[in-house]
Design a protein around this motif. Structure first.
Motif, PDB file in Angstrom:
ATOM      1  N   ASN A 284       5.004  -6.123  -3.469  1.00 58.62           N
ATOM      2  CA  ASN A 284       4.110  -6.741  -2.491  1.00 58.62           C
ATOM      3  C   ASN A 284       3.418  -5.736  -1.576  1.00 58.62           C
ATOM      4  N   MET A 285       3.751  -4.462  -1.697  1.00 58.37           N
ATOM      5  CA  MET A 285       3.128  -3.445  -0.845  1.00 58.37           C
ATOM      6  C   MET A 285       1.799  -2.938  -1.399  1.00 58.37           C
ATOM      7  N   VAL A 286       1.423  -3.396  -2.595  1.00 59.28           N
ATOM      8  CA  VAL A 286       0.226  -2.838  -3.214  1.00 59.28           C
ATOM      9  C   VAL A 286      -1.028  -3.143  -2.402  1.00 59.28           C
ATOM     10  N   GLN A 287      -1.096  -4.305  -1.764  1.00 67.84           N
ATOM     11  CA  GLN A 287      -2.307  -4.658  -1.019  1.00 67.84           C
ATOM     12  C   GLN A 287      -2.478  -3.769   0.211  1.00 67.84           C
ATOM     13  N   SER A 288      -1.397  -3.568   0.967  1.00 69.91           N
ATOM     14  CA  SER A 288      -1.488  -2.695   2.145  1.00 69.91           C
ATOM     15  C   SER A 288      -1.732  -1.249   1.730  1.00 69.91           C
ATOM     16  N   ASP A 289      -1.148  -0.831   0.605  1.00 79.29           N
ATOM     17  CA  ASP A 289      -1.373   0.542   0.147  1.00 79.29           C
ATOM     18  C   ASP A 289      -2.787   0.734  -0.389  1.00 79.29           C
ATOM     19  N   ALA A 290      -3.411  -0.328  -0.877  1.00 77.75           N
ATOM     20  CA  ALA A 290      -4.819  -0.228  -1.279  1.00 77.75           C
ATOM     21  C   ALA A 290      -5.678   0.101  -0.063  1.00 77.75           C
ATOM     22  N   SER A 291      -5.350  -0.505   1.068  1.00 76.22           N
ATOM     23  CA  SER A 291      -6.067  -0.203   2.312  1.00 76.22           C
ATOM     24  C   SER A 291      -5.850   1.244   2.722  1.00 76.22           C
ATOM     25  N   LEU A 292      -4.600   1.718   2.612  1.00 78.13           N
ATOM     26  CA  LEU A 292      -4.305   3.111   2.961  1.00 78.13           C
ATOM     27  C   LEU A 292      -5.026   4.073   2.018  1.00 78.13           C
TER      28      LEU A 292
ATOM     29  N   GLN B 176      -5.160   7.599   3.675  1.00 79.81           N
ATOM     30  CA  GLN B 176      -3.881   7.762   4.367  1.00 79.81           C
ATOM     31  C   GLN B 176      -2.676   7.449   3.492  1.00 79.81           C
ATOM     32  N   LEU B 177      -2.860   7.175   2.205  1.00 81.20           N
ATOM     33  CA  LEU B 177      -1.736   6.861   1.337  1.00 81.20           C
ATOM     34  C   LEU B 177      -1.014   8.148   0.968  1.00 81.20           C
ATOM     35  N   LYS B 178       0.239   8.244   1.363  1.00 77.48           N
ATOM     36  CA  LYS B 178       1.025   9.449   1.132  1.00 77.48           C
ATOM     37  C   LYS B 178       2.243   9.110   0.287  1.00 77.48           C
ATOM     38  N   GLY B 179       2.627  10.054  -0.532  1.00 74.84           N
ATOM     39  CA  GLY B 179       3.834   9.903  -1.339  1.00 74.84           C
ATOM     40  C   GLY B 179       4.342  11.262  -1.724  1.00 74.84           C
TER      41      GLY B 179
END
Length: 662
Positions: A256-264, A269-272
C-alpha cells in the motif's frame, strides 16, 4: 448467484450512485485489477460479480436506467447466455465503444464514476477526451461501490513469493536491472513505475500464486538509477526471499506504500538502499527528472500522484526483453512443450478408448457410422470430467505447476463459444456424433504451454471436414511463412484467414499471441491479429507466438487448431535490402486428426507439411509413452496419401530431438 439476486444488485448500486457526492449518472466497472491484468484473482472479479458474465474480457456500465456489457467476439455467444434481461450486450467492433456511448447518451455535465486503480492511464485519457464535448466528468471514486454491495467478497490471501532460479530464468536480476537503468538514463528518466504483474515477476525473477493460472504476485516495482523497490504484502515474503531481495539490492516495502512513494519519486525524494557499485551519481539524478510509466498498465490512481509535465509515457522497457526469450528460456519452452505434447497424446488415446467403450463410437480413426451410446455405461464422460483427466496426465509430468488457463473442453454447439468455460453442474456430456474442441495449456517451471486440437469420434460431415481443412490450411500457411525483419503480426494475419475467406468464412478473434516463460499464457506486446494494435510491434527472432485460426458455427460446432511458434532467423537464398528474414519453428507436438482432413483440398506442399509434422511428433513423443500409447500415436501419425515421393526425416541434424526426460 440466482438471476433475481444479481438483478437486485443493480438496485442497490443505483441507490449508492444516487447518494454519492456528487451523484453519479453512471458507473464503469472494468474487468481489470489494479495492475490491468487479463486474468484476475477471485476478489477482483467485480464485473463478473455484478453482471454474471464470466468471460475474461469485458466492461460493465451501469446508468440510472440501463445496464450494458461490452465484450469482444470471443464472448458474444457466452454473454448472450449469461446476461439477464436487465442487461444489454454491446458487441465490441460492432457497437459504439463505451466512451462514445456515454458521450452520446448521457446528459451534459454527467458524472461517470470509476475506481481509479482499475483503469489505465491510456483508457482514462481516452474517456476524458470523449467526455469533453459535453463537459462530462470522469470521477475518481475513493472506494469501489461494487465492494460495498459485495457482502461475501473473498479476502486477500497471503500466498508465498518464491524465487525463479536462474537455471530457468536464464538471466540474473543484476543483469536485468543494469539494462533497465541504461534505458532510464537514455530517456532522461529518474525512475520507472512498473505495474504489470508479469513484468515485476520477470524483472525480479520471482513467481507466486496470487492469480489462478498465472504464476504472479500482487506487487509493484519502482526502479531508480540508484535503488529498486518491491511493493508487496510482507506476509508473503519468507526469510529466504527477503535475503534474496537484499542480495540483489531490492528494498521490500508494503504493497500500500506504492502510491505515496510515487509522489516521492516525482519530487526526487524517494530513497532506498543504493545499488552496490552504482555508476550513477547525483548529477545523473538531477539531469534526469522524468518518471517513466507505461500508460497501458499504470493505473490512474498512481498517475494522479505524478507531475504530469514530467511523466514519460512510453511502452514499458521490460515488455520487449520479456517477449524476446533468451536461449535458456527457449530451451525450457521446447522441453516443456514436448512433455505437454506427450500428455495431450496420452489424453487423446485414453479418450478415444473411452468413447468407443462407453459410447459405442467408431473412434478417432474410423468413420464408420452408427455410433450408439451404450445402455449401461461404466463411466459418463462430460466436458469437465475429461478435462480433469487431461490435467491428471499433465500433473504427472516433470516441473508441472498447474494449468495456464481454464481448459476449454467443448462439445458440439459449445465449441462454437470461442472461450467456452464448462461448469461441472451444467456442462455437456460427450457425444460421438459431434465435434470436440479442446483448448488447454499448463504451467511448468521451464515454460508455459497452450495447444488446441479439434477431433471427432464418429462420422464427421463433409461440411465439417471442409471447414476443418480450411482452418488447417491457414494454420500451415502461417507456420510456413517467411518474412522480412520489421514485419508485424497485422501483416501476417491474412495468411491464416485466406483459405477460410475463399469460402466466405472467417473467425472473430486474433490469430496469435505471445506466450510467457512460466508466466502469463497471453503475453505482449506483439500479436498476430486484424486489430490495429497488431501494427505496433514487429516480430523479432526469439519471440514466441501462437498460430490458432478457427471457424465457428453458432449452435452447431467450432474448430480451432493451435501451436506455439518461435520466431527464428530464416536461411533465405537472397537478402533483399539487407533486412534479414524470419520464419517460424513450431514447438507444439500432437497429431492432427486425419479423419477430419479432406485431402483433396490440400496442395502437395501442405500434405508434405502434415506428414513431416506427424513424423516429428512420432519421433519426439514416443520416449514418453507406453506401448499402447505408442501404437495409438503411430496410427495417428501415419502419412496421408498424395505425395509422389517418400518423405525423408533428418533426425540427426534436428535439435528438437535433444533428450528431455519427463
Amino acid at each position: 448467484m440466482a438471476a433475481a439476486a444479481r438483478d437486485a444488485l443493480l438496485d442497490e448500486l443505483r441507490a449508492l450512485m444516487a447518494a454519492h457526492s456528487p451523484p453519479l449518472h453512471a458507473l464503469v466497472v472494468p474487468s481489470e485489477d489494479a495492475h490491468q491484468s487479463e486474468y484476475v484473482s477471485e476478489r477482483d472479479k467485480r464485473r463478473q460479480f455484478v453482471s454474471g458474465f464470466t468471460g475474461s474480457a469485458g466492461l460493465a456500465l451501469i446508468t440510472m436506467k440501463e445496464a450494458l456489457l461490452w465484450t469482444d467476439g470471443r464472448y458474444f455467444l457466452q454473454a448472450e447466455q449469461q446476461l439477464s434481461d436487465r442487461w444489454k450486450l454491446m458487441r465490441m467492433g460492432e457497437d459504439p465503444p463505451v466512451e462514445v456511448w456515454i458521450a452520446d447518451n448521457l446528459s451534459d455535465e454527467a458524472v461517470v464514476g470509476i475506481n481509479p486503480w482499475c483503469i489505465s492511464v491510456d483508457t482514462a485519457q481516452r474517456y476524458e477526451h470523449a467526455f469533453s464535448k459535453k463537459h462530462q466528468t470522469l470521477f475518481q471514486l475513493s472506494s469501489d461501490l461494487i465492494d460495498e454491495i459485495w457482502k461475501d467478497r473473498p479476502s486477500a490471501e497471503a500466498l508465498p513469493v518464491f524465487v525463479q532460479p536462474v537455471e530457468y530464468a536464464g538471466r540474473t536480476v543484476t543483469e536485468k536491472l543494469k539494462e533497465l537503468r541504461e534505458k532510464l538514463l537514455h530517456e532522461k528518466a529518474r525512475g520507472i513505475i512498473i505495474a504489470a504483474l508479469d513484468e515485476v515477476a520477470w524483472l525480479y525473477n520471482i513467481r507466486g500464486d496470487d492469480v489462478h493460472y498465472s504464476p504472479v504476485v500482487h506487487s509493484y516495482s519502482i526502479v531508480t538509477l540508484h535503488s529498486a523497490f518491491f511493493y508487496v504484502d510482507k506476509r508473503k515474503v519468507s526469510v529466504e526471499v527477503q535475503n534474496y531481495m537484499t542480495d540483489n539490492g531490492i528494498n521490500i516495502k508494503d504493497y500500500n506504500m506504492v502510491q505515496s512513494d510515487a509522489s516521492l519519486l516525482a519530487s526526487g525524494q524517494l530513497k532506498g538502499s543504493a545499488v552496490n557499485g552504482s555508476s550513477y551519481g547525483e548529477n545523473d539524478m538531477n539531469e534526469n527528472s522524468k518518471v517513466w510509466i507505461d500508460s497501458n498498465s499504470c493505473c490512474l490512481a498512481l498517475y494522479s500522484k505524478l507531475d504530469h509535465d514530467q511523466v514519460l509515457m512510453l511502452q514499458s522497457p521490460i515488455a520487449l526483453p520479456k517477449a524476446v526469450k533468451n536461449p535458456v528460456e527457449l530451451d525450457g519452452l521446447r522441453k516443456a512443450h514436448i512433455r505437454d505434447g506427450a500428455a495431450v497424446v496420452q489424453y487423446l488415446a485414453w479418450l478415444d478408448n473411452q468413447m468407443q467403450q462407453n459410447y459405442g463410437a467408431s473412434g478417432y480413426f474410423s468413420e464408420a457410422k452408427g455410433s450408439q451410446k451404450k445402455q449401461h455405461m461404466e463411466v459418463q464422460l462430460t466436458e469437465v470430467s475429461v478435462s480433469d483427466k487431461l490435467e491428471g496426465f499433465r500433473a504427472s509430468k516433470e516441473h508441472f505447476k498447474g494449468l495456464s488457463f481454464p481448459t476449454i473442453s467443448s462439445v458440439g454447439p459449445n465449441a462454437a463459444v470461442i472461450h467456452y468455460s464448462p461448469e461441472a453442474s451444467s456442462c455437456a456430456e460427450l457425444d460421438a456424433d459431434k465435434i470436440y474442441l479442446c483448448d488447454s495449456g499448463a504451467q511448468y517451471l521451464d515454460g508455459t504451454t497452450d495447444i488446441t486440437r479439434t477431433v471427432h469420434f464418429g462420422k464427421p460431415s463433409e461440411h465439417e471436414k471442409s471447414c476443418y481443412t480450411a482452418v488447417l490450411k491457414g494454420h500451415i500457411a502461417l507456420d510456413s511463412a517467411v518474412f522480412p525483419n520489421g514485419t508485424t503480426g497485422h501483416a501476417l494475419d491474412i495468411l491464416a484467414r485466406t483459405p477460410l475467406w475463399r469460402s466466405g468464412l472467417d473467425y472473430r478473434h486474433g490469430t496469435g499471441h505471445g506466450i510467457g516463460s512460466y508466466l502469463n499464457v497471453h503475453e505482449g506486446p506483439h500479436l498476430i491479429s486484424f486489430r490495429p494494435s497488431a501494427r505496433n510491434v514487429p516480430l523479432q527472432a526469439s519471440m514466441t507466438v501462437t498460430d490458432e485460426p478457427g471457424y465457428y458455427e453458432d449452435g452447431s460446432f467450432g474448430i480451432r487448431l493451435e501451436n506455439v511458434l518461435i520466431v527464428k532467423e530464416a536461411n533465405t537464398k537472397y537478402n533483399f535490402g539487407d533486412k534479414g528474414y524470419l520464419s517460424f519453428e513450431h514447438i507444439t507436438w500432437a497429431p492432427y486428426q486425419t479423419k477430419l482432413i479432406d485431402t483433396t483440398l490440400l496442395t502437395p506442399a501442405e500434405i508434405e507439411w502434415v506428414n513431416a509434422y506427424h513424423a516429428d511428433c512420432r519421433k519426439i513423443l514416443q520416449p514418453y509413452l507406453n506401448e499402447q500409447e505408442k501404437e495409438w500415436l503411430r496410427k495417428a501419425t501415419e502419412p496421408i496419401a498424395g505425395l509422389d515421393r517418400p518423405f525423408v526425416l533428418d533426425v540427426q541434424n534436428d535439435k528438437r530431438f535433444v533428450a528431455c526426460h519427463a
